[in-house]
Design a protein around this motif. Sequence first.
Motif, short mmCIF file in Angstrom:
data_model
loop_
_atom_site.label_atom_id
_atom_site.label_comp_id
_atom_site.label_asym_id
_atom_site.label_seq_id
_atom_site.Cartn_x
_atom_site.Cartn_y
_atom_site.Cartn_z
N GLY A 270 0.86 -1.13 0.01
CA GLY A 270 -0.11 -0.25 -0.13
C GLY A 270 1.07 1.31 0.23
N PRO A 271 0.37 2.24 -0.48
CA PRO A 271 1.02 3.69 -0.48
C PRO A 271 1.47 4.18 1.13
N SER A 272 2.74 4.56 1.28
CA SER A 272 3.04 5.01 2.55
C SER A 272 2.88 6.31 2.76
N LEU A 273 2.18 6.95 1.96
CA LEU A 273 1.71 8.38 2.12
C LEU A 273 0.41 8.73 1.20
N VAL A 274 -0.55 9.32 1.84
CA VAL A 274 -1.97 9.43 1.42
C VAL A 274 -2.24 10.86 1.53
N PHE A 275 -2.87 11.51 0.76
CA PHE A 275 -3.49 12.77 0.99
C PHE A 275 -4.66 12.85 0.71
N ARG A 289 -7.76 3.41 4.96
CA ARG A 289 -7.81 1.87 4.40
C ARG A 289 -6.54 1.72 3.43
N ALA A 290 -6.44 2.61 2.70
CA ALA A 290 -5.40 2.44 1.82
C ALA A 290 -4.28 2.41 1.98
N VAL A 291 -3.87 3.49 3.26
CA VAL A 291 -2.36 3.64 3.54
C VAL A 291 -1.83 2.30 4.01
N ALA A 292 -0.65 2.25 3.77
CA ALA A 292 0.27 1.32 4.56
C ALA A 292 0.43 1.16 5.90
N GLY A 295 1.99 4.04 8.05
CA GLY A 295 2.14 5.09 6.88
C GLY A 295 1.58 6.42 7.55
N ARG A 296 1.72 7.44 6.48
CA ARG A 296 1.13 8.79 6.89
C ARG A 296 -0.14 9.00 6.00
N ILE A 319 -0.92 4.58 12.44
CA ILE A 319 -1.01 5.61 11.40
C ILE A 319 -0.72 6.91 11.75
N ASP A 320 0.02 7.71 11.09
CA ASP A 320 0.25 9.09 11.47
C ASP A 320 -0.83 9.95 10.72
N LEU A 321 -1.97 10.62 11.34
CA LEU A 321 -2.75 11.25 10.85
C LEU A 321 -2.72 12.89 10.88
N ILE A 322 -2.36 13.41 9.91
CA ILE A 322 -1.85 14.72 10.33
C ILE A 322 -2.69 15.65 9.36
N GLY A 323 -3.16 16.80 9.96
CA GLY A 323 -3.85 17.91 9.48
C GLY A 323 -3.00 18.85 8.88
N SER A 324 -3.46 19.68 8.01
CA SER A 324 -2.80 20.64 7.29
C SER A 324 -3.55 21.95 7.07
N ARG A 325 -2.85 23.27 6.98
CA ARG A 325 -3.96 24.30 6.97
C ARG A 325 -3.14 25.49 6.55
N ASN A 326 -3.64 26.26 5.36
CA ASN A 326 -2.66 27.50 4.92
C ASN A 326 -1.32 27.09 4.60
#
Length: 384
Positions: A270-275, A289-292, A295-296, A319-326
């Motif tokens: 599975g992909p190690s990084l998903v956006f 579901r898809a992330v390895a 993964g992140r 899993i590292d679940l990361i938020g991103s803003r601006n």
Amino acid sequence: MADLLRRCEVSTVEPASTAAPEAAGAPGAPVAPRRTMRAACTVAKETIRFEERPVPVPAAGQALIRVETVTLCGTDLHIWEDDYATELPMVQGHEFSGVIEQLPEPHPTLAVGDRVAVSPVLACGRCHACSIGRENACARMSVYGCYDVEGALTELMAVPVTKLFRVPDGLPAPLASLCEPAGIAMQAVNRGRPVAGEKALVLGSGPIGLLCTLYLTSLGVEVTAADTVPERCAFAREFGAVDTLLIDPAVPFPDPHQAERTAAWTGGHGPSLVFEATGVPSSLNNALRAVATAGRVVAVGISDREVTFSMRTLPVKDIDLIGSRNSQDLIGEAAQLLSRHRRQAETLITHRFAFDRAGEAFETMRSRSGTVGKVAVDMPGAAR
């Protein structure tokens, strides 16, 4: 169209005289600086009124900017529809470029006449996020055209010099206005800690997803892009995606065929990084579901809808679940990215409107007919 024209009202206020009575019309008389300018103000739901307003007087540390182009995003549409945490009336517009008309003092990298992109976020400087250098997530931020501060659908603006970023020569105003969304995409990618050679999945091939794909591939990351619209999937290949997956919202993602393709692509991991770049709750579940394992997942899409997933999901897969803003002052770097990939940047802007047709620009954003990417509004002072 008649209804549209009724909503785009025109407020005509006679501008103040710009010349002394005895000098008016005199041959060779100096031209006094203009005192008024036009602004497009969203005064109520789906209602724009064009107003004559005083030209702003820059405060200490501010430059006077002649706005050239404003591009619109989903947030702008929600504000225009009065479906956002913004009080109307409001002059909208937070993705914009312009030309410096006045500077408060000599500057080492900026000069009058320079074309600039503008960071629209004004941070408080006192909250926890600001104290650790993450003003992009300021708890009390203001944003031009969104929160508290009126935006760029006006001819002239007074802007802090610290928010100005000179754009490369040859980058036209409409593309320079894309520096703000490009900076958001770059921030999301940076939050994901990408490593050259790894494999990433980008869910959503709207402007932010496409710009994430472009930046990831420029860093040496191999990208598969996914979307629910075939045309957007095809578009993602132009931005560097090596493969695309068409998602059927009625079928769990990935379906067996997609799972087989993804497994072959990633060596079964599975992909190690998903956006997640859509803001759709089911899409975040797809990402998890898809992330390895280990993964992140970076969530950059925003909506007010709630998402539900098992409490086992994050800890079991670690899993590292990361938020991103601006973005954290990435506007200048975004300008360089767009300049290097000008052909792709140009394809993002699918519609352009003159300032007097700003209401039609918003109507087009809401349209579901045809492919609508970024919608640009060319201001009266834009170079032709």
